[in-house]
Design an enzyme around this catalytic site. Structure first.
Site, PDB file in Angstrom:
ATOM      1  N   SER A 113       4.740  -1.457   4.020  1.00 13.86           N
ATOM      2  CA  SER A 113       4.933  -2.859   4.388  1.00 13.86           C
ATOM      3  C   SER A 113       4.979  -3.737   3.143  1.00 13.86           C
ATOM      4  O   SER A 113       4.147  -3.591   2.240  1.00 13.86           O
ATOM      5  CB  SER A 113       3.794  -3.334   5.300  1.00 13.86           C
ATOM      6  OG  SER A 113       3.738  -2.572   6.491  1.00 13.86           O
TER       7      SER A 113
ATOM      8  N   GLU B 120      -4.363   8.825  18.945  1.00 12.84           N
ATOM      9  CA  GLU B 120      -4.996  10.143  18.976  1.00 12.84           C
ATOM     10  C   GLU B 120      -6.066  10.257  17.890  1.00 12.84           C
ATOM     11  O   GLU B 120      -7.168  10.780  18.131  1.00 12.84           O
ATOM     12  CB  GLU B 120      -3.941  11.232  18.806  1.00 12.84           C
ATOM     13  CG  GLU B 120      -2.987  11.384  19.987  1.00 12.84           C
ATOM     14  CD  GLU B 120      -1.886  10.328  20.017  1.00 12.84           C
ATOM     15  OE1 GLU B 120      -1.157  10.269  21.014  1.00 12.84           O
ATOM     16  OE2 GLU B 120      -1.770   9.555  19.047  1.00 12.84           O
TER      17      GLU B 120
ATOM     18  N   GLU C 266      -9.922  -2.671   6.280  1.00 10.72           N
ATOM     19  CA  GLU C 266      -8.945  -3.294   7.163  1.00 10.72           C
ATOM     20  C   GLU C 266      -9.720  -4.296   8.003  1.00 10.72           C
ATOM     21  O   GLU C 266     -10.542  -3.939   8.822  1.00 10.72           O
ATOM     22  CB  GLU C 266      -8.271  -2.243   8.045  1.00 10.72           C
ATOM     23  CG  GLU C 266      -7.362  -1.333   7.294  1.00 10.72           C
ATOM     24  CD  GLU C 266      -6.548  -0.472   8.237  1.00 10.72           C
ATOM     25  OE1 GLU C 266      -5.832  -1.023   9.075  1.00 10.72           O
ATOM     26  OE2 GLU C 266      -6.645   0.757   8.132  1.00 10.72           O
TER      27      GLU C 266
ATOM     28  N   SER D 162       1.100   6.266   2.812  1.00  5.00           N
ATOM     29  CA  SER D 162       1.762   7.181   3.742  1.00  5.00           C
ATOM     30  C   SER D 162       2.993   7.836   3.114  1.00  5.00           C
ATOM     31  O   SER D 162       3.711   7.215   2.326  1.00  5.00           O
ATOM     32  CB  SER D 162       2.174   6.439   5.007  1.00  5.00           C
ATOM     33  OG  SER D 162       1.045   5.990   5.717  1.00  5.00           O
TER      34      SER D 162
ATOM     35  N   GLN E 169       0.833  -1.193   0.000  1.00  2.00           N
ATOM     36  CA  GLN E 169       0.000   0.000   0.000  1.00  2.00           C
ATOM     37  C   GLN E 169       0.871   1.247   0.000  1.00  2.00           C
ATOM     38  O   GLN E 169       1.581   1.516   0.963  1.00  2.00           O
ATOM     39  CB  GLN E 169      -0.901  -0.002   1.233  1.00  2.00           C
ATOM     40  CG  GLN E 169      -1.809   1.195   1.352  1.00  2.00           C
ATOM     41  CD  GLN E 169      -2.776   1.047   2.504  1.00  2.00           C
ATOM     42  OE1 GLN E 169      -3.775   0.353   2.402  1.00  2.00           O
ATOM     43  NE2 GLN E 169      -2.471   1.672   3.626  1.00  2.00           N
TER      44      GLN E 169
END
Length: 385
Positions: free
Chosen positions: A142, A367, A225, A110, A107
């Site tokens: 990953s 968070e 997910e 990020s 993926q």
């Protein structure tokens, strides 16, 4: 709550047993073509199975000792997105090899400056005739070093608002201009990578969905997910549990340290709360109801809990905790090679202690998770920008 699964007369159980009798040692390709890798997917890729049938099939495959192919990102995230928005040609090309784990996926989301704030990505894709030219950098990717393909988000309209002007692509990881550099984490594992995209040319056919509508598909991907209905481990549903740790101490005769006893009692109680929330989630699935806010609450609690379990294990290990491959068993006076007091090898605990640092970061920071609960579950006002 009634969590009993249907008996021998359930159609999914009968069909699975018949298939296993005809395929006692199935290959990954046979499993993929049968629909048993992702039975909840629509036919012909899956079986369109309801939650009860999925659990029944899982039980039958486990009983027969059959393991599904491992392709976490491909099966869990990329595949459902391709089913949702991919062309028929894309589905025919990618889905069966993906299910069979013949082609591993990663993926490419990020970025160094856009982790939890994914919509802040800066990787660009510029149209050049029938191709897209992609330049940018991704990080924490990953399995990029093992992957044949990646699902890629890139900005195709830099002037559009933040959550618009993003497109979704399939990127071959061996394409010219793709450079992969390993990131070795503190546990010593090489799972993560940096990926540099230097004018990588992607055919127009590799665009998934509509141009500039990729943020909608990104939410589909992240929404898929998979929440395991069976995993109880403290490390994202895998590995040892708080109960495993308490069992190790119990078999060794307990501990006289009152602070350690209180610590173990605390993580055990927290583990039981998570176990009961998990049973509620399964109960909802068996009743045909969508999981409620307990799924989000469980995720937020479970990440911190995993870290506390591994920290308690290190406390039990004592001075042995500084040694690679040692764990609570050694701290309780057992030999370095004696695992009689625990079902998990010591290395699972020592590795788990290091890996647990990632729990409150990966898959959305704690968070961010708490903001989601506050805004979407509790209805609190959004935080200031």
């Amino acid at each position: 709550m009634d969590l009993a699964l249907p008996g021998d007369d359930h159609p999914a159980r009968r069909a699975c047993r018949e298939w296993l009798a005809a395929h006692p040692d199935p290959t990954p390709r046979q499993l993929a073509e049968s629909g048993y890798v992702a039975p909840h997917w629509p036919r012909p890729w899956g079986l369109g199975a309801d939650p009860v049938s999925q659990l029944v099939i899982d039980e039958e495959l486990r009983g027969a000792g059959v393991r599904r192919p491992s392709n976490q990102i491909g099966i869990g995230w990329a595949g459902p997105t391709l089913i949702h928005a991919g062309t028929e040609a894309q589905k025919q090309r990618y889905l069966v090899p993906l299910l069979a784990a013949e082609e591993i996926w990663c993926q490419l989301f990020s970025e160094p400056g856009a982790g939890s704030d994914l919509a802040g990505l800066t990787t660009r894709a510029v149209r050049d005739g029938d191709e897209w030219v992609v330049s940018g950098q991704k990080v924490w990717t990953s399995y990029a070093h093992l992957a044949a393909f990646g699902i890629l988000l890139a900005r195709t309209d830099p002037d559009a608002p933040k959550h618009q002007g993003i497109s979704y692509f399939v990127c071959p990881m061996d394409a010219p201009g793709v450079t992969i550099r390993p990131i070795v984490d503190m546990s010593g594992d090489h799972t993560f990578n940096e990926v540099f995209l230097d004018e990588v040319r992607l055919p127009g056919a590799n665009l998934v969905g509509e141009v500039d509508k990729g943020w909608t598909l990104a939410k589909v991907t992240l929404g898929n997910e998979r929440v395991s209905l069976s995993g109880e481990g403290a490390l994202w549903g895998q590995g040892p549990t708080a109960r495993d740790l308490v069992d190790i101490v119990r078999r060794a005769g307990g501990t006289a340290d009152p602070l350690l006893r209180q610590r173990l009692a605390s993580v055990w109680a927290e583990g039981e709360v998570l176990r009961l929330i998990r049973l509620r989630t399964i109960g909802a699935a068996l009743s045909g109801r969508a999981p409620g806010p307990e799924a989000s609450v469980r995720k937020a609690i479970a990440d911190d809990h995993g870290q506390r379990v591994m920290e308690a294990a290190a406390a039990v290990a004592g001075a042995y905790a500084v040694l690679a491959g040692a764990g609570p068993v050694q701290g309780l006076g057992h030999g370095a090679g004696d695992e009689a007091a625990g079902a998990w090898p010591s290395v699972a605990w020592s590795w788990g202690y290091l890996f647990a640092r990632a729990l409150t970061i990966g898959g959305g920071t704690s968070e961010v998770q708490r903001n989601i609960i506050a805004e979407r579950v509790l209805g609190l006002p959004r935080g200031p920008r």
